[in-house]
Structure formats: structure tokens, C-alpha cells
Design a protein around this motif. Structure first.
Motif, mmCIF file in Angstrom:
data_model
loop_
_atom_site.group_PDB
_atom_site.id
_atom_site.type_symbol
_atom_site.label_atom_id
_atom_site.label_comp_id
_atom_site.label_asym_id
_atom_site.label_seq_id
_atom_site.Cartn_x
_atom_site.Cartn_y
_atom_site.Cartn_z
ATOM 1 N N ARG A 261 6.161 6.458 1.796
ATOM 2 C CA ARG A 261 6.607 5.487 2.792
ATOM 3 C C ARG A 261 5.448 4.960 3.609
ATOM 4 O O ARG A 261 5.515 3.883 4.174
ATOM 5 C CB ARG A 261 7.670 6.110 3.709
ATOM 6 C CG ARG A 261 8.970 6.412 2.954
ATOM 7 C CD ARG A 261 10.082 6.849 3.895
ATOM 8 N NE ARG A 261 10.465 5.768 4.783
ATOM 9 C CZ ARG A 261 10.552 5.866 6.105
ATOM 10 N NH1 ARG A 261 10.241 7.008 6.692
ATOM 11 N NH2 ARG A 261 10.901 4.839 6.831
ATOM 12 N N GLU A 262 4.372 5.735 3.704
ATOM 13 C CA GLU A 262 3.193 5.327 4.472
ATOM 14 C C GLU A 262 3.581 4.969 5.895
ATOM 15 O O GLU A 262 3.079 4.001 6.471
ATOM 16 C CB GLU A 262 2.470 4.154 3.787
ATOM 17 C CG GLU A 262 1.954 4.468 2.393
ATOM 18 C CD GLU A 262 0.786 5.443 2.380
ATOM 19 O OE1 GLU A 262 0.191 5.711 3.448
ATOM 20 O OE2 GLU A 262 0.478 5.970 1.289
ATOM 21 N N ALA A 263 4.492 5.773 6.445
ATOM 22 C CA ALA A 263 4.875 5.570 7.840
ATOM 23 C C ALA A 263 3.658 5.852 8.705
ATOM 24 O O ALA A 263 2.904 6.778 8.449
ATOM 25 C CB ALA A 263 6.013 6.516 8.214
ATOM 26 N N GLY A 264 3.458 5.028 9.702
ATOM 27 C CA GLY A 264 2.332 5.264 10.599
ATOM 28 C C GLY A 264 1.065 4.568 10.182
ATOM 29 O O GLY A 264 0.109 4.511 10.938
ATOM 30 N N SER A 265 1.043 4.032 8.967
ATOM 31 C CA SER A 265 -0.158 3.312 8.564
ATOM 32 C C SER A 265 0.155 1.829 8.354
ATOM 33 O O SER A 265 -0.553 1.125 7.663
ATOM 34 C CB SER A 265 -0.751 3.919 7.299
ATOM 35 O OG SER A 265 0.227 4.045 6.308
ATOM 36 N N ALA A 266 1.250 1.375 8.958
ATOM 37 C CA ALA A 266 1.669 -0.009 8.804
ATOM 38 C C ALA A 266 0.576 -0.966 9.282
ATOM 39 O O ALA A 266 -0.046 -0.750 10.317
ATOM 40 C CB ALA A 266 2.948 -0.268 9.598
ATOM 41 N N GLY A 267 0.319 -1.986 8.507
ATOM 42 C CA GLY A 267 -0.630 -2.999 8.927
ATOM 43 C C GLY A 267 -2.076 -2.671 8.615
ATOM 44 O O GLY A 267 -2.953 -3.490 8.805
ATOM 45 N N LYS A 268 -2.334 -1.453 8.104
ATOM 46 C CA LYS A 268 -3.705 -1.035 7.844
ATOM 47 C C LYS A 268 -3.976 -1.124 6.346
ATOM 48 O O LYS A 268 -3.256 -0.507 5.560
ATOM 49 C CB LYS A 268 -3.871 0.415 8.311
ATOM 50 C CG LYS A 268 -5.247 0.750 8.848
ATOM 51 C CD LYS A 268 -5.237 2.164 9.442
ATOM 52 C CE LYS A 268 -6.487 2.926 9.056
ATOM 53 N NZ LYS A 268 -6.377 4.356 9.285
ATOM 54 N N ASP A 269 -4.987 -1.866 5.962
ATOM 55 C CA ASP A 269 -5.373 -1.947 4.555
ATOM 56 C C ASP A 269 -4.202 -2.291 3.644
ATOM 57 O O ASP A 269 -4.007 -1.661 2.617
ATOM 58 C CB ASP A 269 -5.957 -0.605 4.079
ATOM 59 C CG ASP A 269 -7.270 -0.297 4.760
ATOM 60 O OD1 ASP A 269 -7.936 -1.254 5.201
ATOM 61 O OD2 ASP A 269 -7.608 0.886 4.848
ATOM 62 N N THR A 270 -3.402 -3.256 4.040
ATOM 63 C CA THR A 270 -2.180 -3.500 3.272
ATOM 64 C C THR A 270 -2.340 -4.575 2.200
ATOM 65 O O THR A 270 -1.444 -4.761 1.397
ATOM 66 C CB THR A 270 -1.033 -3.936 4.200
ATOM 67 O OG1 THR A 270 -1.507 -4.988 5.022
ATOM 68 C CG2 THR A 270 -0.553 -2.787 5.041
ATOM 69 N N ARG A 271 -3.439 -5.283 2.201
ATOM 70 C CA ARG A 271 -3.557 -6.389 1.242
ATOM 71 C C ARG A 271 -3.695 -5.902 -0.181
ATOM 72 O O ARG A 271 -4.325 -4.888 -0.447
ATOM 73 C CB ARG A 271 -4.764 -7.267 1.596
ATOM 74 C CG ARG A 271 -4.371 -8.321 2.562
ATOM 75 C CD ARG A 271 -4.966 -9.672 2.462
ATOM 76 N NE ARG A 271 -4.638 -10.645 1.483
ATOM 77 C CZ ARG A 271 -5.336 -11.791 1.397
ATOM 78 N NH1 ARG A 271 -6.338 -12.027 2.218
ATOM 79 N NH2 ARG A 271 -5.015 -12.686 0.488
ATOM 80 N N GLY A 272 -3.137 -6.692 -1.080
ATOM 81 C CA GLY A 272 -3.307 -6.387 -2.492
ATOM 82 C C GLY A 272 -2.824 -5.007 -2.844
ATOM 83 O O GLY A 272 -1.721 -4.598 -2.479
ATOM 84 N N LEU A 273 -3.679 -4.261 -3.523
ATOM 85 C CA LEU A 273 -3.290 -2.933 -3.999
ATOM 86 C C LEU A 273 -3.881 -1.820 -3.139
ATOM 87 O O LEU A 273 -3.866 -0.653 -3.533
ATOM 88 C CB LEU A 273 -3.762 -2.745 -5.451
ATOM 89 C CG LEU A 273 -3.241 -3.751 -6.478
ATOM 90 C CD1 LEU A 273 -3.885 -3.492 -7.842
ATOM 91 C CD2 LEU A 273 -1.721 -3.665 -6.607
#
Length: 421
Positions: A261-273
Motif C-alpha cells: 500500500r505504501e502508506a506514508g510514502s504518498a507523493g514521494k518518488d511516485t513517477r513512472g515505475l
RNA sequence: GGAGAGGUGUCUGAGUGGUUUAAAGAGCACGCUUGGAAAGCGUGUGUGCGCUUAACGGUGUACCGAGGGUUCGAAUCCCUCCCUCUCCGCCA
């Protein structure tokens, strides 16, 4: 989890370790529960011994035709006391276990003490940065242009972070998986496992994902199942509650998709893969004796590095300091790939020695030299995770015209395709 | 999903309320026997936790798929759940 006896006898060392980890853990509360538990056990067992003795004499009296009613009443009273003790004991034991489940592993003696990721020393590196004589394009631009993936359509059917690979991109996924599995099984001595992709709560607790990190997991509450965040969960827990009679070390490798779920890392390094909710990974797991676990940990790390060497990718190995170490790990190496368009190192593998921490949670034992059951040591690491590997291949091997050269070892797995264009 | 049969120690397998301290056999270990082996004979053979011990060990308690319950006392009776097998249904 940690052995409660170890905590009792090494309280100061445990507290110091928790400080080094920046972990907020109430060790004294756990010790108080333990001390109360032992008190109750002692008192209850004296009563039980007495009850067992008297109950037996009741049988004898009946046989001899005597009236046992008076004694029965006495024993009934003892039974009530025992029930009271057992009730409290059950409560205390469940609190104690819960407390222990939230205490992270002791860092190994060799683990560097540090505050956060800035204190992680670089252990070694391999290869070097490629001199590209043009401005490197990011993998998301390359991938969309070459039709390797379609992130918009992936988002349409599942949400952002669920990549959808197309055509040669999909084939590249399959090729990499197969290449890595073949390498580990044919050259590194691992036995391949194809495990379930969902696990129950017991398994998720055994390797340390639950109870503390529940918000990071996807869940299927109707069936009490969790889509696995790593093959480590099924492949480690497959030996749960067993005393292994196989020769150690046991080496397993497995391909699985991973769900996070990557909760808590929203918005960080989210582009592409860069950071996705579902990705493919080939995992390696070793079950060893305590005597050989450090050596086996080094070997496993080299097995992961070998994947990157064969693919000709520039990487470095860092060691996580106490402040950055994962919850269940005693010692951990991260392997990072260089990605030119990101201008960053990307983590593709995390190779950890858990010592007996997971084995104690999952109850995985072997027979030591004295023939006595003892906890194994577990070690695992990615060998390796795909999305960032794909990023590195794309960004490092790109040409000025936007095409991508494929590493030679992949050609046979790509059906002879040598270049993505 | 429905019906039925099961789940006992390393294995096979007996045990339906009280010397069961889980029979018996096999296996394994050690010993005796033997020129050597086999057979035979004898002895031993689980795990967790508590207390105790410098240690070997001793002692108590719990454990017969899991968890509850009934009872003075449960492998045995009752309830819930899990798993395996057989048949039926559905199905890639």
C-alpha cells in the motif's frame, strides 16, 4: 521476536539497542508482565499438582465404596482458584506476546550505529557511470514512446501505482524473471518455490509484517488473507511450526508479485515505475544454523549482485545503520542501481540477516549438534525487484534516438530481440 | 457449496470418563552376544513452560489437529473452528 529470557538477562543492552534504532519501546512494561506471569505459573502449578493427587484418590475411594462428596467439594474450590489463575495467566500471556511482537530485533554487533539513512556506509561498488553524450530521457518518457507500458490504463483499472506492461515491455518482465530464476537455481544452488500469493495472519506475523505494519498491507478481510508484500512471507513461513530434519542451509528462490500500500510514502518518488503498489520480484531465502548465518548472509548478497553484474549495471552496496535498519533485521545490505535520468541511486535489493528473530516468531527449528531443537537463522534478499531494475536498464542503455539496447544475457529470453525500438 | 469418514509420539497403530506414568510393533541410539554381520536379548528414546542446579540433572505442570466448555478427574463427553480423504455440485 526476542527471547523474553534474553531481555530479562540483558535488559540494559536491549534498551540501548532500542535507542540506537530510534524505537519507542517500553521494555520495563514487558518485563513486569513476564515477572507477574512467572509468579502466577508457580502458584497455579502447586495447586494443580495438589488437585491431580486428590482427584486420583477420589477414584480410589469410589472403588473402595467410600463417599467422596466432602473431598469433591474441596477440590472444586481448588478448581475455582486454578480457573482464576488460568484466566489471569491467559490475559497476561496475550499482553506479553503482543508486547514482544512490537519489539524490533537487536541490531548485530557489526551493524554500524547511526541516526538515519545519511549514516549508511557504502561497502563497495561495481561498474561505473556510463558517459552518455546526450541528455538522458526518463524511463517514463522512453517507456510510453516505445510502448513498453501504459500507466494511464493501469491507473484506469486499478489506480495509480498499478503498472500495466504491454508488448515487449511485458515480455521484458517475463524475461527478467526467468533469467533471475535460472541463475539462482542453476548457478547459485537455490530450489525454486512457487508459493501462494496470499497469506494468513499467522504467516504475516511470523515474518514481522503484522501486527505493527498492518496499514502497509492490502487485506482480504472476508477470507482473513493478505496479498503478500514479498515472497519472504510464504517462503519463510512454509516451515513454520516445524523442526527441520533437512540438512542446513536450505536455499529457496521464488518469483511472486508483491503488493504494497505504501502508506506514508504518498507523493514521494511516485513517477513512472519508481514506487508502485504492485511489482514483480524474485526473492532468495536461506535457512541456516546460527554458526553460519553471517557467512550465508554475505553469500546471499553476492548472489543478488551477480544478477546486476550479468546485466552489466553499475551498482553499489550500502549497509544500513541502526537508525535505518528494518524492524525484523539484525543486519542489512541494500543494493542500489544508478539511474542517470533520475540522477539517483535506486534500491533494488535489501539483503537481511534476521538471526533467530523470525524463526522464534514463526517457530522454525532444527536439531543442533546435541540433537536439541534450536531456532534456525533466516536470511533473505531480493534477487532482485523488477521495476527499478527495468528503470536502470532503460535509462542506462538508452541511445540518442530513444531506442534501448538490451543486455546480452537477456537476448535468449527475449526471443532474439536485442534492442527495444 | 452439500454429504460422509478421519486427524494419537519419528512412523504404523490401540485406546469412548479414573494405576494411561498414552498399550503394542517398527525405527533410531547404546550395551550384551559374534571372527564379522544378521538374528536374538537388555536398556533408552518427545516438546513447551515454571522452580531448582556451577553443570549433568532433578522436580512440577501442560501438550493426543486448534480453541473453548462439562467434570473432583478428559485422548475419551459437548460446542466452535482448521486441515486431509471419498462422493456429489460448481468450475479454469
Amino acid at each position: 521476536m526476542l527471547d523474553i529470557r534474553f531481555i530479562r538477562e540483558n535488559t540494559d543492552a536491549v534498551k540501548a539497542a532500542m535507542t540506537h534504532r530510534n524505537a519507542d519501546v517500553d521494555v520495563d512494561a514487558v518485563l513486569a508482565l513476564d515477572s507477574r506471569r512467572r509468579e502466577i505459573v508457580s502458584e497455579a502449578e502447586v495447586l494443580k499438582a495438589e488437585r491431580n493427587k486428590v482427584s486420583k484418590s477420589i477414584g480410589q475411594m469410589i472403588k473402595e465404596g467410600k463417599d467422596p462428596e466432602e473431598i469433591k467439594a474441596q477440590v472444586r474450590e481448588m478448581g475455582d482458584q486454578i480457573s482464576a489463575f488460568d484466566g489471569e495467566l491467559r490475559e497476561i500471556e496475550s499482553k506479553l506476546r503482543e508486547g514482544l511482537l512490537y519489539i524490533p530485533n537487536m541490531p548485530a554487533e557489526t551493524t554500524p550505529v547511526g541516526k538515519d539513512e545519511n549514516d549508511n556506509p557504502v561497502i563497495r561498488s561495481w561498474g561505473e557511470k556510463k558517459g552518455l553524450d546526450f541528455e538522458p530521457k526518463a524511463h517514463w518518457d522512453l517507456g510510453e514512446a516505445l510502448g513498453l507500458f501504459d500507466l494511464e490504463r493501469g491507473a484506469k483499472i486499478a489506480g495509480s501505482g498499478f503498472p500495466l506492461f504491454t508488448g515487449k515491455g511485458a515480455r521484458l518482465e517475463r524475461a527478467l524473471i526467468q533469467f533471475m530464476l535460472d541463475l539462482h537455481t542453476e548457478e547459485h544452488g537455490y530450489t525454486e518455490i512457487a508459493p501462494p500469493f496470499m497469506c494468513n495472519e499467522t504467516a504475516m506475523t511470523g515474518t514481522g509484517q503484522l501486527p505493527k505494519f498492518a496499514e502497509d498491507m492490502y487485506a482480504v478481510p472476508l477470507d482473513g488473507l493478505y496479498p503478500i508484500p514479498t515472497a519472504e512471507v510464504p517462503v519463510t513461513n512454509m516451515y513454520g511450526n516445524e523442526i527441520l530434519d533437512k540438512e542446513l542451509p536450505i536455499l529457496h528462490t521464488a518469483y511472486t508479485p508483491c503488493f504494497r500500500r505504501e502508506a506514508g510514502s504518498a507523493g514521494k518518488d511516485t513517477r513512472g515505475l519508481l514506487r508502485v503498489h504492485q511489482f514483480d520480484k524474485v526473492e532468495m531465502v536461506r535457512f541456516t544454523t546460527p554458526e553460519t548465518s553471517e557467512e550465508e548472509h554475505e553469500k546471499l548478497t553476492l548472489d543478488a549482485e551477480r544478477v546486476l553484474q550479468k546485466l552489466g549495471l553499475h551498482y553499489r552496496v550500502i549497509e544500513l545503520c541502526t537508525g535505518d535498519l528494518g524492524f525484523s533485521a539484525a543486519k542489512c545490505y541494500d543494493i542500489e542501481l544508478w539511474a542517470p535520468a533520475q540522477d539517483k541511486w535506486l534500491e533494488v535489493s535489501s539483503c537481511s540477516n534476521f538471526k533467530d528473530y523470525q524463526a522464534r516468531r514463526a517457530n522454525i527449528r532444527y536439531r543442533n549438534e546435541d540433537g536439541k531443537p534450536a531456532f534456525v537463522h533466516t536470511i533473505n534478499g531480493s534477487g532482485v525487484a523488477l521495476p527499478r531494475l527495468v528503470i536502470a536498464i532503460m535509462e542506462n542503455n538508452q541511445n540518442a534516438d530513444g531506442s534501448i539496447d538490451l543486455p546480452e544475457v537477456l537476448h535468449p529470453y527475449m526471443g532474439g530481440i536485442t534492442k527495444l525500438a
